[in-house]
Design an enzyme around this catalytic site. Structure first.
Site, PDB file in Angstrom:
ATOM      1  N   ARG A  88       0.820  -1.225   0.000  1.00  0.00           N
ATOM      2  CA  ARG A  88       0.000   0.000   0.000  1.00  0.00           C
ATOM      3  C   ARG A  88       0.847   1.266   0.000  1.00  0.00           C
ATOM      4  NH1 ARG A  88      -2.330  -3.658  -1.393  1.00  0.00           N
ATOM      5  NH2 ARG A  88      -4.255  -4.571  -0.599  1.00  0.00           N
ATOM      6  N   SER A 145     -11.440  -0.581   2.545  1.00  0.00           N
ATOM      7  CA  SER A 145     -10.704  -1.202   3.646  1.00  0.00           C
ATOM      8  C   SER A 145     -10.039  -0.115   4.489  1.00  0.00           C
ATOM      9  CB  SER A 145      -9.653  -2.163   3.087  1.00  0.00           C
ATOM     10  OG  SER A 145      -8.951  -2.798   4.127  1.00  0.00           O
ATOM     11  N   GLU A 179      -5.176   2.277   6.311  1.00  0.00           N
ATOM     12  CA  GLU A 179      -4.958   2.227   4.866  1.00  0.00           C
ATOM     13  C   GLU A 179      -5.624   3.436   4.216  1.00  0.00           C
ATOM     14  OE1 GLU A 179      -6.551  -0.648   1.298  1.00  0.00           O
ATOM     15  OE2 GLU A 179      -5.488  -1.602   2.963  1.00  0.00           O
TER      16      GLU A 179
END
Length: 303
Positions: free
Chosen positions: A172, A222, A292
């Site tokens: 990420r 998410s 995230e």
């Protein structure tokens, strides 16, 4: 900032003033942007960045605001949205997509040309620019697996093309996060495959996403990165937090790794609930949950 002067200097660009960003974010939350601009090509993006630099005006790019929370106080300066830059082209086994193109749409272009490698992204609701920015991934695939190069605009107004070695990809993360650079378009290297097999895999992943994720409500996707050795959703379930409501926000009953907007939630509801989850998981399991989702903007002014 003289907003009227900015509008006069950008006659070809759609510019909105004091526009609530809740109209654009996937969470349906977020305060106003001083200036919201929609350039249609890289020349107009450069015009905006050059004008901001020359007039000492802060700017940032939102992508299509899917994995993002904008605070209720909104964003000062100029917010650039690239949702009008959506062109996708194919040459042999290489796909070139502008930053505002939807990642899902791009995977279906790959399918049309029987190109495989992009199936993992068929359900990720982000833009190409945002996907490159955060090295988006799902179902054991991530963007770096198919990435070839990216065209960027730097804060000083220069254009560059970066290859994989310059992107510093990790979970990420990409180099775009480490300096003020705007993704304009990206190139992806795929391989020729069987159309029916590609379609079958994309159908499977889409059905799996629909089954497991709370797509019926606004959400930011998410919320947390997966901690090493753990699954975020299970930690939240084991802590007895699933279903917890915080203002108009709720930890999804369908997937505990998601927070959904069930009743006109504010960004503050989201942010406070995220902090509460992090605190509880740390206290119960000594696991640190990292977000995230990006959280940007200013807190609301106290009345």
């Amino acid at each position: 900032m003289d907003r009227e002067k900015l509008i006069e200097a950008m006659p070809t660009i759609n510019v909105l003033l004091n526009k609530p960003l809740m109209d654009y974010t996937y969470t349906k939350t977020g305060g106003p942007a001083d200036v919201l601009a929609f350039p249609k090509n890289k020349v107009e993006v450069k015009q905006l960045v050059d004008y901001c630099r020359e007039n000492d005006i802060p700017w940032l790019v939102l992508g299509n605001a899917s994995n993002l929370i904008v605070k209720d106080g909104g964003i000062r300066g100029v917010v650039i949205m690239l949702t009008d830059m959506t062109k996708v082209t194919v040459e042999k086994e290489t796909i070139t997509a502008e930053a505002g193109a939807k990642l899902i749409d791009t995977t279906y272009v790959a399918l049309e040309h029987s190109l495989t490698g992009f199936e993992f992204a068929c359900g990720i609701p982000g833009s190409i620019g945002g996907a490159v920015f955060m090295n988006a991934g799902a179902y054991d695939g991530q963007l770096q697996d198919v990435f070839e190069s990216v065209d960027v605009l730097l804060a000083d107004g220069t254009f560059e093309t970066w290859g994989s070695e310059q992107m510093n990809f990790s979970y990420r993360h990409s180099a775009i996060q480490d300096q003020p650079a705007i993704v304009l378009s990206a190139q992806f290297k795929l391989t020729q495959g069987d159309h029916d097999m590609i379609q079958k895999r994309m159908t499977e992943l889409t059905e799996l996403r629909q089954l497991k994720q709370p797509l019926e409500y606004p959400s930011c996707g998410s919320v947390f990165k997966r901690p090493v050795g753990h699954f975020t959703g299970k930690l939240i379930q084991d802590a007895g937090l699933q279903g917890l409501k915080w203002g108009g926000a709720q930890i999804s009953m369908k997937h505990a790794g998601f927070i959904v907007n069930i009743d006109q939630a504010t960004a503050t509801d989201y942010i406070e609930l995220i902090a509460h989850i992090q605190q509880v998981i740390k206290e119960k399991f000594d696991v640190t949950l990292e977000t995230e989702v990006r959280i940007i903007g200013e807190d609301p002014k106290l009345k």
